[in-house]
Design a protein around this motif. Structure first.
Motif, PDB file in Angstrom:
ATOM      1  N   ALA A 346       0.822  -1.211   0.000  1.00 22.57           N
ATOM      2  CA  ALA A 346       0.000   0.000   0.000  1.00 22.57           C
ATOM      3  C   ALA A 346       0.856   1.260   0.000  1.00 22.57           C
ATOM      4  CB  ALA A 346      -0.921  -0.007   1.228  1.00 22.57           C
ATOM      5  N   ARG A 347       1.974   1.221   0.680  1.00 16.10           N
ATOM      6  CA  ARG A 347       2.854   2.387   0.750  1.00 16.10           C
ATOM      7  C   ARG A 347       3.644   2.593  -0.539  1.00 16.10           C
ATOM      8  NH1 ARG A 347       5.826   1.473   6.591  1.00 16.10           N
ATOM      9  NH2 ARG A 347       4.211   2.342   7.958  1.00 16.10           N
ATOM     10  N   SER A 348       4.147   1.522  -1.109  1.00 16.70           N
ATOM     11  CA  SER A 348       4.992   1.606  -2.304  1.00 16.70           C
ATOM     12  C   SER A 348       4.505   0.606  -3.348  1.00 16.70           C
ATOM     13  CB  SER A 348       6.458   1.316  -1.945  1.00 16.70           C
ATOM     14  OG  SER A 348       6.896   2.135  -0.885  1.00 16.70           O
ATOM     15  N   PRO A 349       3.325   0.859  -3.937  1.00 18.01           N
ATOM     16  CA  PRO A 349       2.726  -0.144  -4.833  1.00 18.01           C
ATOM     17  C   PRO A 349       3.561  -0.471  -6.064  1.00 18.01           C
ATOM     18  CG  PRO A 349       1.501   1.924  -4.888  1.00 18.01           C
ATOM     19  CD  PRO A 349       2.458   2.027  -3.757  1.00 18.01           C
ATOM     20  N   LEU A 350       4.146   0.537  -6.690  1.00 19.69           N
ATOM     21  CA  LEU A 350       4.928   0.263  -7.899  1.00 19.69           C
ATOM     22  C   LEU A 350       6.203  -0.516  -7.588  1.00 19.69           C
ATOM     23  CD1 LEU A 350       4.672   3.472 -10.131  1.00 19.69           C
ATOM     24  CD2 LEU A 350       4.127   1.122 -10.797  1.00 19.69           C
ATOM     25  N   GLN A 351       6.919  -0.100  -6.560  1.00 24.45           N
ATOM     26  CA  GLN A 351       8.169  -0.774  -6.230  1.00 24.45           C
ATOM     27  C   GLN A 351       7.926  -2.205  -5.779  1.00 24.45           C
ATOM     28  OE1 GLN A 351      11.386   0.176  -6.770  1.00 24.45           O
ATOM     29  NE2 GLN A 351      11.718  -1.975  -6.229  1.00 24.45           N
ATOM     30  N   LYS A 352       6.925  -2.410  -4.948  1.00 23.64           N
ATOM     31  CA  LYS A 352       6.643  -3.762  -4.450  1.00 23.64           C
ATOM     32  C   LYS A 352       6.141  -4.667  -5.575  1.00 23.64           C
ATOM     33  CE  LYS A 352       8.084  -3.506  -0.337  1.00 23.64           C
ATOM     34  NZ  LYS A 352       9.246  -4.336   0.073  1.00 23.64           N
ATOM     35  N   THR A 353       5.426  -4.081  -6.521  1.00 25.59           N
ATOM     36  CA  THR A 353       4.975  -4.881  -7.662  1.00 25.59           C
ATOM     37  C   THR A 353       6.159  -5.281  -8.530  1.00 25.59           C
ATOM     38  OG1 THR A 353       2.833  -3.742  -7.662  1.00 25.59           O
ATOM     39  CG2 THR A 353       3.436  -4.934  -9.663  1.00 25.59           C
ATOM     40  N   ARG A 354       7.117  -4.376  -8.682  1.00 25.88           N
ATOM     41  CA  ARG A 354       8.336  -4.736  -9.415  1.00 25.88           C
ATOM     42  C   ARG A 354       9.081  -5.862  -8.709  1.00 25.88           C
ATOM     43  NH1 ARG A 354       9.024   1.226  -9.708  1.00 25.88           N
ATOM     44  NH2 ARG A 354       8.239   1.910 -11.748  1.00 25.88           N
ATOM     45  N   ASP A 355       9.164  -5.775  -7.386  1.00 27.63           N
ATOM     46  CA  ASP A 355       9.804  -6.850  -6.621  1.00 27.63           C
ATOM     47  C   ASP A 355       9.067  -8.172  -6.819  1.00 27.63           C
ATOM     48  OD1 ASP A 355      11.520  -4.911  -5.686  1.00 27.63           O
ATOM     49  OD2 ASP A 355      10.547  -4.708  -3.729  1.00 27.63           O
ATOM     50  N   LEU A 356       7.754  -8.085  -6.807  1.00 29.05           N
ATOM     51  CA  LEU A 356       6.923  -9.283  -6.961  1.00 29.05           C
ATOM     52  C   LEU A 356       7.134  -9.923  -8.322  1.00 29.05           C
ATOM     53  CD1 LEU A 356       4.658 -11.087  -5.859  1.00 29.05           C
ATOM     54  CD2 LEU A 356       3.012  -9.387  -6.666  1.00 29.05           C
ATOM     55  N   TYR A 357       7.092  -9.129  -9.359  1.00 27.65           N
ATOM     56  CA  TYR A 357       7.293  -9.658 -10.710  1.00 27.65           C
ATOM     57  C   TYR A 357       8.718 -10.181 -10.896  1.00 27.65           C
ATOM     58  CZ  TYR A 357       2.893  -8.655 -13.093  1.00 27.65           C
ATOM     59  OH  TYR A 357       1.588  -8.686 -13.524  1.00 27.65           O
ATOM     60  N   GLY A 358       9.682  -9.524 -10.245  1.00 28.73           N
ATOM     61  CA  GLY A 358      11.048 -10.015 -10.333  1.00 28.73           C
ATOM     62  C   GLY A 358      11.195 -11.389  -9.725  1.00 28.73           C
ATOM     63  N   PHE A 359      10.550 -11.620  -8.587  1.00 28.35           N
ATOM     64  CA  PHE A 359      10.585 -12.940  -7.955  1.00 28.35           C
ATOM     65  C   PHE A 359       9.958 -13.995  -8.857  1.00 28.35           C
ATOM     66  CE2 PHE A 359       7.624 -15.774  -5.588  1.00 28.35           C
ATOM     67  CZ  PHE A 359       8.558 -16.705  -5.154  1.00 28.35           C
ATOM     68  N   LEU A 360       8.880 -13.637  -9.522  1.00 27.39           N
ATOM     69  CA  LEU A 360       8.156 -14.592 -10.357  1.00 27.39           C
ATOM     70  C   LEU A 360       8.817 -14.802 -11.714  1.00 27.39           C
ATOM     71  CD1 LEU A 360       4.553 -13.316  -9.560  1.00 27.39           C
ATOM     72  CD2 LEU A 360       5.605 -15.421  -8.703  1.00 27.39           C
ATOM     73  N   GLY A 361       9.745 -13.923 -12.066  1.00 24.59           N
ATOM     74  CA  GLY A 361      10.393 -14.052 -13.361  1.00 24.59           C
ATOM     75  C   GLY A 361       9.529 -13.587 -14.509  1.00 24.59           C
ATOM     76  N   LEU A 362       8.570 -12.695 -14.232  1.00 23.81           N
ATOM     77  CA  LEU A 362       7.675 -12.171 -15.254  1.00 23.81           C
ATOM     78  C   LEU A 362       8.081 -10.749 -15.618  1.00 23.81           C
ATOM     79  CD1 LEU A 362       6.008 -14.609 -14.194  1.00 23.81           C
ATOM     80  CD2 LEU A 362       3.962 -13.209 -14.493  1.00 23.81           C
ATOM     81  N   VAL A 363       7.761 -10.356 -16.835  1.00 20.60           N
ATOM     82  CA  VAL A 363       8.014  -8.991 -17.286  1.00 20.60           C
ATOM     83  C   VAL A 363       6.833  -8.122 -16.877  1.00 20.60           C
ATOM     84  CG1 VAL A 363       8.376  -7.488 -19.275  1.00 20.60           C
ATOM     85  CG2 VAL A 363       9.397  -9.781 -19.232  1.00 20.60           C
ATOM     86  N   LEU A 364       7.119  -7.022 -16.187  1.00 20.10           N
ATOM     87  CA  LEU A 364       6.058  -6.129 -15.730  1.00 20.10           C
ATOM     88  C   LEU A 364       5.547  -5.309 -16.909  1.00 20.10           C
ATOM     89  CD1 LEU A 364       4.394  -4.990 -13.407  1.00 20.10           C
ATOM     90  CD2 LEU A 364       6.248  -3.375 -12.955  1.00 20.10           C
ATOM     91  N   ASP A 365       4.332  -5.593 -17.339  1.00 23.04           N
ATOM     92  CA  ASP A 365       3.739  -4.918 -18.485  1.00 23.04           C
ATOM     93  C   ASP A 365       3.300  -3.511 -18.093  1.00 23.04           C
ATOM     94  OD1 ASP A 365       2.609  -5.607 -21.358  1.00 23.04           O
ATOM     95  OD2 ASP A 365       1.052  -4.461 -20.325  1.00 23.04           O
ATOM     96  N   HIS A 366       3.348  -2.588 -19.075  1.00 24.92           N
ATOM     97  CA  HIS A 366       2.959  -1.197 -18.791  1.00 24.92           C
ATOM     98  C   HIS A 366       1.502  -1.094 -18.381  1.00 24.92           C
ATOM     99  CE1 HIS A 366       0.581  -0.621 -22.509  1.00 24.92           C
ATOM    100  NE2 HIS A 366       1.468  -1.425 -23.067  1.00 24.92           N
ATOM    101  N   SER A 367       0.666  -2.039 -18.820  1.00 26.42           N
ATOM    102  CA  SER A 367      -0.746  -2.000 -18.449  1.00 26.42           C
ATOM    103  C   SER A 367      -0.923  -2.205 -16.946  1.00 26.42           C
ATOM    104  CB  SER A 367      -1.532  -3.066 -19.222  1.00 26.42           C
ATOM    105  OG  SER A 367      -1.049  -4.371 -18.936  1.00 26.42           O
ATOM    106  N   VAL A 368      -0.039  -3.000 -16.349  1.00 29.23           N
ATOM    107  CA  VAL A 368      -0.096  -3.202 -14.900  1.00 29.23           C
ATOM    108  C   VAL A 368       0.328  -1.923 -14.179  1.00 29.23           C
ATOM    109  CG1 VAL A 368       0.771  -4.571 -12.972  1.00 29.23           C
ATOM    110  CG2 VAL A 368       0.382  -5.662 -15.192  1.00 29.23           C
ATOM    111  N   GLU A 369       1.385  -1.297 -14.664  1.00 34.25           N
ATOM    112  CA  GLU A 369       1.845  -0.051 -14.052  1.00 34.25           C
ATOM    113  C   GLU A 369       0.783   1.034 -14.146  1.00 34.25           C
ATOM    114  OE1 GLU A 369       5.506   0.676 -16.168  1.00 34.25           O
ATOM    115  OE2 GLU A 369       6.682  -0.292 -14.571  1.00 34.25           O
ATOM    116  N   ASP A 370       0.135   1.137 -15.308  1.00 32.43           N
ATOM    117  CA  ASP A 370      -0.922   2.137 -15.472  1.00 32.43           C
ATOM    118  C   ASP A 370      -2.073   1.880 -14.516  1.00 32.43           C
ATOM    119  OD1 ASP A 370       0.571   3.270 -17.477  1.00 32.43           O
ATOM    120  OD2 ASP A 370      -0.580   2.375 -19.123  1.00 32.43           O
ATOM    121  N   TRP A 371      -2.428   0.610 -14.348  1.00 34.14           N
ATOM    122  CA  TRP A 371      -3.525   0.273 -13.442  1.00 34.14           C
ATOM    123  C   TRP A 371      -3.175   0.658 -12.014  1.00 34.14           C
ATOM    124  CZ3 TRP A 371      -4.356  -2.585  -9.104  1.00 34.14           C
ATOM    125  CH2 TRP A 371      -5.692  -2.824  -8.764  1.00 34.14           C
ATOM    126  N   ILE A 372      -1.943   0.406 -11.607  1.00 35.70           N
ATOM    127  CA  ILE A 372      -1.522   0.755 -10.249  1.00 35.70           C
ATOM    128  C   ILE A 372      -1.649   2.262 -10.018  1.00 35.70           C
ATOM    129  CG2 ILE A 372       0.463   0.880  -8.695  1.00 35.70           C
ATOM    130  CD1 ILE A 372       1.411  -1.768  -9.921  1.00 35.70           C
TER     131      ILE A 372
END
Length: 452
Positions: A346-372
């Motif tokens: 909740a405090r750092s949604p973009l950074q934590k989502t990047r961390d999450l996607y990095g752990f999963l080995g997925l590419v963070l799509d711009h559509s996810v960033e826009d939604w956040i």
């Protein structure tokens, strides 16, 4: 004919070599292909599920069945494999990744689910285990009876395995009324999944000015798309590179061990946690009938004698056991487990989502960033009016439970949940003034690194 002792030794060594080669060939077969499944005459299928036969008698059909047909019922086999010499193969990062968001109700799991639902290459399902629970335990939101839990968990694991393989027809067995010709309008929260509200699953005609079918809310999906064709949904699942499922109906990560160790799944678990005091406050506001006595306690200042304290005790017990398992870093969770605090997201949604996607080995799509960006800057008034919305001021929402619980309720909750609070870095409130002072955070700065 007489043989010298040297000849005898040579024959023995040759025999050993032949046996060793046979054993190596045997063990190289896919582990699950050694198992056949069928009813066990000594058990009740309603409670024990399909029996597993991994004896030598199963070898007769070896090679005649595919792995796809052997998905169900191997929990016992796969979970016991870790204690034997059977070793899992290494994983290929380019493989399809299966994601499970493990959470409890009112912990922010719908928000986390949307972080995957918005990705164009992820097939997302919202709470498919709701149907398992409704079919097997219709009386209980979450059973605390051990026997009932085992029944639920066995069926839940089997269904999850099937869904990750895109065998969505397995879900039909639990939907009431039963789908007709693989078509149903009773799938729980279908509108929460973009994949189920988009072509080819949904072929609703475009409205005036629409360039593509992008439905604004869950209700619009149900109205415009009509009944869900499960077969088309399964096709859509197979077209995606990854699959994600959100559930609040698996109590602990240890309940998932059989799936985590299944070499066919490439499953990664994201355990979402939240301050239990925040969970309680949110449940009181959302589930008003179920938590009626809690609201009475808050209004009168007196705790009702018949209050079901287990409603929060169970949350803390399950969280504590599950998080303790994850943070102990057992070998079977290596590369498969990440702990995520809702407050950090909740405090750092973009950074934590990047961390999450990095752990999963997925590419963070711009559509996810826009939604956040568009869904973490809403007003607190909006989130108060719409209990299930994911549009909110996420930072302000993280600790607003401090304005909704009485001090006595907070004291009780943090007393029974103290080990969990300490483990996760949530501070204890010592007096009413501290509770209401939102400038003083009750969330310690902690870094929980994924287990890699």
């Amino acid at each position: 004919m007489q043989c010298s002792w040297k000849s005898v030794v040579l024959l023995a060594l040759a025999s050993i070599a032949i046996q060793y080669t046979a054993i190596r060939t045997f063990s190289a077969k896919p582990f699950s292909s050694l198992c056949s499944f069928g009813p066990n005459p000594n058990t009740d299928l309603a409670t024990s599920g399909p029996a597993v036969n991994c004896g030598l008698g199963a070898l007769g059909g070896l090679g005649q069945e595919t792995l796809e047909g052997l998905d169900r019922g191997c929990d016992e086999v796969l979970s016991s494999s870790s204690s034997s010499s059977f070793s899992l193969p290494s994983y290929n990062a380019s493989r399809r990744t299966h994601i499970l968001i493990l959470a409890t109700t009112r912990s922010g799991s719908s928000f986390v689910g949307q972080l995957f639902n918005q990705h164009p290459e992820v097939f997302y399902l919202f709470e498919p285990l709701y149907h398992v629970q409704s079919a097997l335990l219709p009386r209980l939101a979450q059973s605390r009876n051990p026997a009932e839990r085992r029944v639920m968990l066995g069926a839940a694991r089997d269904l999850l395995r099937s869904l990750y393989h895109c065998h969505l027809n397995s879900l039909e067995s639990y939907i009431r009324p039963h789908p007709t010709n693989h078509s149903t309008d009773k799938l729980f929260r279908r509108g929460a999944s973009r994949s189920l509200c988009s072509p080819p699953v949904c072929e609703a005609p475009l409205g005036p000015g629409e360039q593509s079918l992008v439905l604004g809310d869950e209700g619009e999906c149900v109205r415009r798309c009509g009944p869900l064709n499960v077969s088309l949904a399964a096709d859509a699942c197979r077209e995606k590179r990854h699959a994600a499922i959100k559930t609040v109906r698996i109590p602990q990560v240890s309940d998932l061990r059989a799936l985590v160790e299944d070499p066919r799944l490439n499953l990664k678990v994201v355990q979402l946690v939240r301050d239990p005091r925040g969970i309680l406050a949110s449940r009181i506001e959302t589930f008003r009938d179920t938590y009626r006595l809690w609201r009475l306690w808050r209004a009168t200042g007196r705790r009702p004698h018949n209050l079901d304290l287990g409603q929060i005790n169970t949350v803390c017990e399950d969280f504590l056991s599950s998080v303790s398992t994850g943070l102990a870093r057992p070998a079977w969770l290596r590369g498969r487990y990440m702990l995520l605090r809702y407050e950090d997201l909740a405090r750092s949604p973009l950074q934590k989502t990047r961390d999450l996607y990095g752990f999963l080995g997925l590419v963070l799509d711009h559509s996810v960033e826009d939604w956040i960006v568009n869904n973490t800057r809403g007003s607190s008034d909006l989130s108060a009016r719409q209990k299930f919305t994911t549009v909110r001021d996420s930072a302000a929402n993280a600790e607003n439970w401090r304005l909704k619980l009485s001090f006595d309720m907070v004291v009780y909750t943090q007393t029974v949940c103290q080990p969990l609070l300490e483990l996760l870095g949530y501070k204890i409130v010592s007096h009413p003034g501290e509770l209401r002072n939102l400038s003083y955070s009750l969330v310690e700065d902690r870094t929980f690194l994924p287990f890699l």
